[in-house]
Design a protein around this motif. Structure first.
Motif, PDB file in Angstrom:
ATOM      1  N   ILE A   1      74.492 105.557 -73.804  1.00 18.27           N
ATOM      2  CA  ILE A   1      75.258 105.576 -75.051  1.00 18.27           C
ATOM      3  C   ILE A   1      76.623 104.950 -74.797  1.00 18.27           C
ATOM      4  O   ILE A   1      77.303 105.278 -73.828  1.00 18.27           O
ATOM      5  CB  ILE A   1      75.420 107.011 -75.587  1.00 18.27           C
ATOM      6  CG1 ILE A   1      74.048 107.584 -75.921  1.00 18.27           C
ATOM      7  CG2 ILE A   1      76.332 107.033 -76.809  1.00 18.27           C
ATOM      8  CD1 ILE A   1      74.068 109.027 -76.350  1.00 18.27           C
TER       9      ILE A   1
ATOM     10  N   HIS B   1      74.766 105.969 -83.751  1.00 21.87           N
ATOM     11  CA  HIS B   1      74.847 107.426 -83.868  1.00 21.87           C
ATOM     12  C   HIS B   1      75.795 107.825 -84.985  1.00 21.87           C
ATOM     13  O   HIS B   1      75.489 108.697 -85.780  1.00 21.87           O
ATOM     14  CB  HIS B   1      75.291 108.059 -82.555  1.00 21.87           C
ATOM     15  CG  HIS B   1      74.307 107.846 -81.450  1.00 21.87           C
ATOM     16  ND1 HIS B   1      73.657 108.882 -80.841  1.00 21.87           N
ATOM     17  CD2 HIS B   1      73.841 106.713 -80.850  1.00 21.87           C
ATOM     18  CE1 HIS B   1      72.837 108.403 -79.908  1.00 21.87           C
ATOM     19  NE2 HIS B   1      72.941 107.093 -79.899  1.00 21.87           N
TER      20      HIS B   1
ATOM     21  N   GLN C   1      79.702 105.208 -82.092  1.00 20.83           N
ATOM     22  CA  GLN C   1      78.900 105.535 -80.927  1.00 20.83           C
ATOM     23  C   GLN C   1      77.503 104.969 -81.171  1.00 20.83           C
ATOM     24  O   GLN C   1      76.945 105.124 -82.263  1.00 20.83           O
ATOM     25  CB  GLN C   1      78.836 107.037 -80.712  1.00 20.83           C
ATOM     26  CG  GLN C   1      78.325 107.402 -79.329  1.00 20.83           C
ATOM     27  CD  GLN C   1      78.492 108.876 -79.074  1.00 20.83           C
ATOM     28  OE1 GLN C   1      77.750 109.669 -79.628  1.00 20.83           O
ATOM     29  NE2 GLN C   1      79.436 109.238 -78.224  1.00 20.83           N
TER      30      GLN C   1
ATOM     31  N   ASP D   1      73.571 103.392 -79.187  1.00 18.91           N
ATOM     32  CA  ASP D   1      72.703 103.258 -78.025  1.00 18.91           C
ATOM     33  C   ASP D   1      73.059 101.978 -77.274  1.00 18.91           C
ATOM     34  O   ASP D   1      73.482 100.989 -77.883  1.00 18.91           O
ATOM     35  CB  ASP D   1      71.231 103.193 -78.446  1.00 18.91           C
ATOM     36  CG  ASP D   1      70.722 104.510 -79.001  1.00 18.91           C
ATOM     37  OD1 ASP D   1      71.299 105.561 -78.675  1.00 18.91           O
ATOM     38  OD2 ASP D   1      69.739 104.486 -79.774  1.00 18.91           O
TER      39      ASP D   1
END
Length: 147
Positions: free
Chosen positions: A109, A139, A75, A77
């Protein structure tokens, strides 16, 4: 480097019992021997809250990961250049991307699923994952499967 990006390899005897039971519950679910998290946790003697607390953070280490394929979930940005940096790290470790899929970003995201082939002569793959996770805008990265 922040603590959340560090990985450790421990001997089984040093791992708390609850974590070993989480690994066993995950194995039961993957093998189809348990139909639900509730059933897997009952079979292993842990609470569902313990399972959910640790299930993304513990997985068995396999020395034979080299020369195999890894399917990863990440995950990140939704910013220009982040995916390029991820691909740069993968290339540095001589891993070959077999598949790649990025979702449409929601609220800035994006989720990325990719499968890489790791050559026998590759350096430590844990280092590759740690470097990717430490990149600005990432992330998390998780191993979904190995072959």
């Amino acid at each position: 480097m922040e603590d959340k990006y560090q990985y450790y390899v421990l001997k089984k005897k040093a791992v708390p019992e609850v974590l070993l039971k989480v690994v066993e519950a995950k194995r039961l679910l993957e093998a189809g021997k348990a139909e639900s998290v509730q059933q897997a946790t009952e079979m292993t003697g842990i609470s569902r809250s313990s399972f959910y607390k640790y299930h993304d953070d513990i997985f068995p280490f396999h020395d034979d990961a080299r020369g195999k394929t890894l399917t990863l979930l990440m995950q990140m940005d939704d910013e220009a250049g982040i995916l390029s940096e991820v691909l740069r790290v993968i290339a540095f470790y001589s891993a070959n991307i077999l598949t790649i899929h990025q979702s449409i970003p929601i609220n800035g995201i994006a989720s990325l699923t990719f499968t890489v082939e790791v050559p026998d002569q590759a350096e430590d793959i844990t280092k590759m994952l740690t470097e990717i996770e430490a990149l600005k805008g990432i992330h998390y990265i998780k191993i979904l499967g190995r072959e």
